[in-house]
Design an enzyme around this catalytic site. Structure first.
Site, PDB file in Angstrom:
ATOM      1  N   CYS A 183       0.842  -1.206   0.000  1.00 30.52           N
ATOM      2  CA  CYS A 183       0.000   0.000   0.000  1.00 30.52           C
ATOM      3  C   CYS A 183       0.877   1.256   0.000  1.00 30.52           C
ATOM      4  O   CYS A 183       1.521   1.572   1.001  1.00 30.52           O
ATOM      5  CB  CYS A 183      -0.920  -0.028   1.214  1.00 30.52           C
ATOM      6  SG  CYS A 183      -1.809   1.503   1.522  1.00 30.52           S
ATOM      7  N   CYS A 213       0.018   3.951   2.576  1.00 26.60           N
ATOM      8  CA  CYS A 213       0.436   3.519   3.917  1.00 26.60           C
ATOM      9  C   CYS A 213       1.872   3.930   4.195  1.00 26.60           C
ATOM     10  O   CYS A 213       2.223   4.286   5.323  1.00 26.60           O
ATOM     11  CB  CYS A 213       0.319   2.000   4.044  1.00 26.60           C
ATOM     12  SG  CYS A 213      -1.359   1.347   3.879  1.00 26.60           S
TER      13      CYS A 213
END
Length: 327
Positions: A79, A82
């Site tokens: 991700c 993230c």
């Protein structure tokens, strides 16, 4: 990616704190028991950021939340947003020095926790206060909004549950030899100064300045993920700044053929965490319009996709819906 009241604007929904009275009693009982045992010991700074799995969730999150608010960062290695958000949360956990603890949960390795929290996309940030879970925000939000969320979370913990945080022994890691070795400084990339300036501008609510900095990065590096995400967020926040939510929602309901009214309502939907509603509204505008209006609606929808991130399943679903009405 969230319960419907999650908001990228960083506003804690106090209504999400369920059964506050019961939770407060449990928190008080836990603190009283700790006091009978001599009181909680000061923890080293390294204990403020912890990796949590399903086996340790009750101990590391639920039980700990009777002493201090626990912020949960749902993330995954693949991700990209993230990778922007997690370092900010980790730095703030140490800066707040025991006012909250950060629990990091890898969703790939902890699918059951992901399902229990209703996570549909990441990054997603929740908190647990006195055993009660509440959503905070989603995505790589600007640091100023993250700080505002944390401040309100801490206030809720103190006022509703009497949680004043945990003591931190700043020298414990060094004394125990447990501190992680310092990493060699990472050389600055070619756009780090511009990206830092953009973040500073966002923190100051200077959305025009942030947008200009992000555009400068993208002019030289069109594929820069951080700049694309940041620009989309800055432009969205600039559009909703100063809007009257009640008037916007009234206009969206009463003027379905006014694309300006629909655009404004979709922006507010997204900022309020109603991602599917925002996407569905604009897909419907595309379906009902033609020519320049249809193209404008399509472009606005693509801009909102950038805010959420292409990996989010709601973006995938909305892209399919958009293709169906276009073709």
């Amino acid at each position: 990616m969230q319960p419907r009241n999650m908001s990228m604007s960083g506003v804690v929904d106090l209504a999400a704190v369920k059964a506050a009275g019961e939770a407060k009693v449990k928190a008080e009982q836990a603190r009283a028991e700790a006091a009978r045992q001599g009181g909680p010991a000061a923890v080293p700074p390294s204990s403020l950021v912890i990796d949590v799995d399903e086996a340790g969730f009750e101990r590391d999150v639920l039980q700990r939340s009777t002493e201090v608010p626990v912020v949960i960062d749902f993330w995954a290695e693949w991700c990209e947003p993230c990778k922007q958000l997690s370092p900010v949360l980790e730095r703030l956990a140490r800066e707040y020095a025991g006012r909250f603890v950060l629990a990091k949960i890898d969703v790939d390795a902890n699918q059951m926790l992901m399902q229990q929290f209703g996570i549909q996309g990441i990054p997603a940030v929740f908190a647990v206060v006195a055993g009660q879970a509440l959503p905070l925000f989603q995505g790589a939000a600007p640091e100023a909004q993250i700080r505002a969320t944390l401040d309100q979370l801490i206030q809720v913990g103190e006022e509703r549950f009497g949680l004043t945080g945990i003591a931190v022994d700043a020298g414990a890691d060094e004394a125990d030899g447990g501190a992680e070795p310092e990493e060699a400084p990472v050389p600055e990339g070619p756009y780090d100064a511009l990206l830092s300036a953009a973040v500073d501008a966002l923190d100051a609510n200077d959305f025009a300045g942030a947008s200009a900095a992000y555009r400068e990065v993208l002019a030289a590096d069109p594929g820069n993920t951080e700049a694309k995400l940041g620009l989309a967020q800055a432009e969205l926040l600039a559009r909703v700044q100063g809007l009257d939510p009640a008037a916007v929602r009234k206009g969206g309901a009463e003027r379905p053929d006014d694309i300006g009214a629909q655009f404004a309502a979709a922006d507010l939907d997204l900022v309020g965490g109603h991602v599917e509603d925002a996407f569905g509204r604009l897909v419907e505008v595309v379906r009902r319009t033609f020519g320049d209006d249809r193209e404008a609606a399509r472009v606005r929808l693509l801009e909102l996709f950038e805010v959420i991130g292409g990996d989010d399943p709601r973006v995938t679903a909305a892209r399919s819906a958009l293709a169906r009405v276009l073709f």
